[in-house]
Scaffold this active site. Structure first.
Site, short mmCIF file in Angstrom:
data_model
loop_
_atom_site.label_atom_id
_atom_site.label_comp_id
_atom_site.label_asym_id
_atom_site.label_seq_id
_atom_site.Cartn_x
_atom_site.Cartn_y
_atom_site.Cartn_z
N ARG A 1 -11.67 15.87 6.67
CA ARG A 1 -12.66 15.96 5.37
C ARG A 1 -13.99 16.39 5.71
NH1 ARG A 1 -10.99 10.56 3.18
NH2 ARG A 1 -8.64 10.90 2.28
N ARG B 1 -10.93 9.26 20.51
CA ARG B 1 -10.76 9.02 21.77
C ARG B 1 -10.64 10.33 22.62
NH1 ARG B 1 -5.90 5.09 20.36
NH2 ARG B 1 -5.48 6.64 19.06
N HIS C 1 -12.90 2.81 -0.29
CA HIS C 1 -12.82 1.65 0.67
C HIS C 1 -13.36 0.51 0.46
CE1 HIS C 1 -12.74 5.27 3.67
NE2 HIS C 1 -11.69 4.94 3.50
N ASN D 1 0.76 -1.16 -0.08
CA ASN D 1 0.10 0.13 -0.03
C ASN D 1 0.96 1.17 0.20
OD1 ASN D 1 -1.82 2.14 0.40
ND2 ASN D 1 -2.88 1.23 2.03
N GLU E 1 -8.28 -5.25 5.02
CA GLU E 1 -8.07 -4.91 3.61
C GLU E 1 -6.93 -5.47 3.21
OE1 GLU E 1 -9.31 -0.56 2.99
OE2 GLU E 1 -8.96 -0.56 5.07
N GLU F 1 -14.74 0.14 15.10
CA GLU F 1 -14.43 -1.21 16.06
C GLU F 1 -14.22 -0.84 17.32
OE1 GLU F 1 -11.27 -3.03 13.91
OE2 GLU F 1 -11.94 -2.84 12.13
N ARG G 1 -2.56 -2.26 -3.62
CA ARG G 1 -3.79 -1.40 -3.29
C ARG G 1 -3.47 0.02 -4.24
NH1 ARG G 1 -5.26 3.23 0.94
NH2 ARG G 1 -7.37 3.31 0.53
#
Length: 411
Positions: A254, A297, A193, A20, A397, A346, A104
């Site tokens: 973004r 967080r 994605h 990647n 991925e 997650e 990728r």
């Protein structure tokens, strides 16, 4: 550009190196597809700077991570350094067990709807797509060229972020602008994605103990970049990102959805250039623009301490998620599961709880105790009586890219 012929995979070879390549970084993983195990992973970052760093982790046998510091001038040097680290562990790029290298590639346009063995012509087409992916495809191309130079005899495969979304119907993919102008400049909704949405929607079906073709799923990929997809029977029918990864959900830096006239207003009233507006919307907006932080967080910590800017940023983020869940419920008609994935999806129980709260009429409920559990495994966080399952499915991925790459070259 190399023009040497790819000779093919050594019979019995089962390893795939996944690359990647970003503008100043290279992430890599080496996997063995016999048992889908990871043999090594690494990251080369700040390429071209004096503070370049390589972190390599041998995963087979539980070895300790190793680091290199000092200037790594370009992607060729980065890949060579990664290859040297792999060789230390007996996993070098010259190994006959290496079946292929999977790359990728962010943008595949309409031509590339599935993983593709990279040839000179394929590489030229990826280059032609640079105008619609100026931040991503050039770096992907650099990684491909470098890897092909290092192993010109080895099959190299491009796996495209956009490919999963090419099943969108034309009425979902088209923008309502002049057709001739749109076609001349490849302006349409492509989505991104895709490897994550493909992997997670398939794993969600497994979690429900159903075949992918029998399940309708809303996938929420929530990382620093964030996107939603509506997947009907294993096929994407709608996704939130568009021509670029800017459209859709509120993200780390973004803006997501915004009135296009904002750009004209900023040009006319604020005197901003196109490049300045581009940087504003892509790098200085979203959560960081709203409250100065793009780490969920930290934002939640500030919310808990009564920080009003952080609370507003969180509420805007969640409000956009609710809008997309509702919209995609209408698009699908029947929803079997809403699935959270990627870093925020997650790991942030408050985001999941807030995004589903108030959607009981859609059949969506979150069990607070199940939602609070931290686990690396796919799991349901909705109670048994819920009409629509709510799940957390860790994305992978790299495994998806390796699987698609190996399936292609093995055949």
């Amino acid at each position: 550009m190399t023009t040497e012929k790819t000779e093919g995979t050594t019979p019995g070879a089962t390893r795939v190196l996944v690359l990647n390549s970003g503008s100043s970084s290279v992430k890599y993983q080496l996997l063995d597809m016999r048992d889908r195990s990871r043999l090594a992973s690494g990251l080369v970052e700040r390429i071209g700077e004096e503070t370049s760093r390589l972190v390599h982790t041998p995963l087979a046998g539980g070895g300790e991570s190793r680091e290199r510091h000092g200037r790594i001038p370009d992607h060729e040097a980065a890949l060579k350094a990664a290859a040297e680290e792999l060789a230390v562990d007996g996993l070098g790029l010259d190994s006959p067990e290496l079946a292929a290298i999977g790359h990728r590639v962010v943008h595949g346009g309409l031509r590339f709807t599935e993983p593709t063995v990279i040839t000179d012509e394929v590489l030229k087409e990826i280059e032609r797509l640079v105008p619609v992916a100026p931040l991503h495809n050039p770096a992907n191309i650099t990684g491909i060229r470098t890897a092909r130079a290092l192993r010109p005899d080895l099959p190299q495969v491009a796996v495209f972020d956009t490919a999963f979304h090419t099943t969108m119907p034309e009425y979902a993919a088209r923008y309502a602008i002049d057709v001739e102008t749109a076609d001349a400049h490849r302006i349409r909704r492509y989505g991104f994605h895709g490897t994550s949405h493909a992997y997670v929607s398939r794993k969600a079906a497994e979690l429900l103990e159903k075949a992918p073709e029998d399940v309708n799923v809303i996938v929420l990929h929530l990382g620093n970049g964030a996107s939603a997809s509506a997947v009907a029977g294993g096929r994407c029918v709608e996704t939130s990102m568009g021509l670029t990864p800017l459209e859709g959900l509120v993200m780390g830096t973004r803006s997501g959805d915004i009135d296009p006239a904002v750009t004209f207003h900023l040009k006319r009233v604020a005197g901003m250039s196109a490049d300045e507006i581009d940087e504003l919307l892509n790098k200085k907006s979203g959560l960081v623009g709203l409250c100065g932080d793009n780490d969920m967080r930290e934002i939640r910590r500030r919310v808990d301490e009564g920080d009003e800017r952080a609370a507003l940023a969180f509420d805007i983020y969640v409000h956009r998620l609710k809008k997309y869940i509702g919209a995609y419920s209408a698009v699908l008609g029947r929803v079997d599961a809403v699935v959270f994935t990627a870093g925020v999806g997650e790991n942030s129980a408050p985001v999941r709880q807030a995004a589903i709260a108030g959607l009981e009429e859609l059949g969506l409920v979150v069990d607070a105790d199940l939602n609070a559990v931290r686990s690396g495994e796919p799991r349901l966080i909705s109670p048994n009586y819920a009409r629509v399952a709510v799940a957390v499915v860790p994305t992978d991925e790299e495994l998806e890219i390796a699987g698609q790459t190996f399936a292609l070259v093995d055949n």
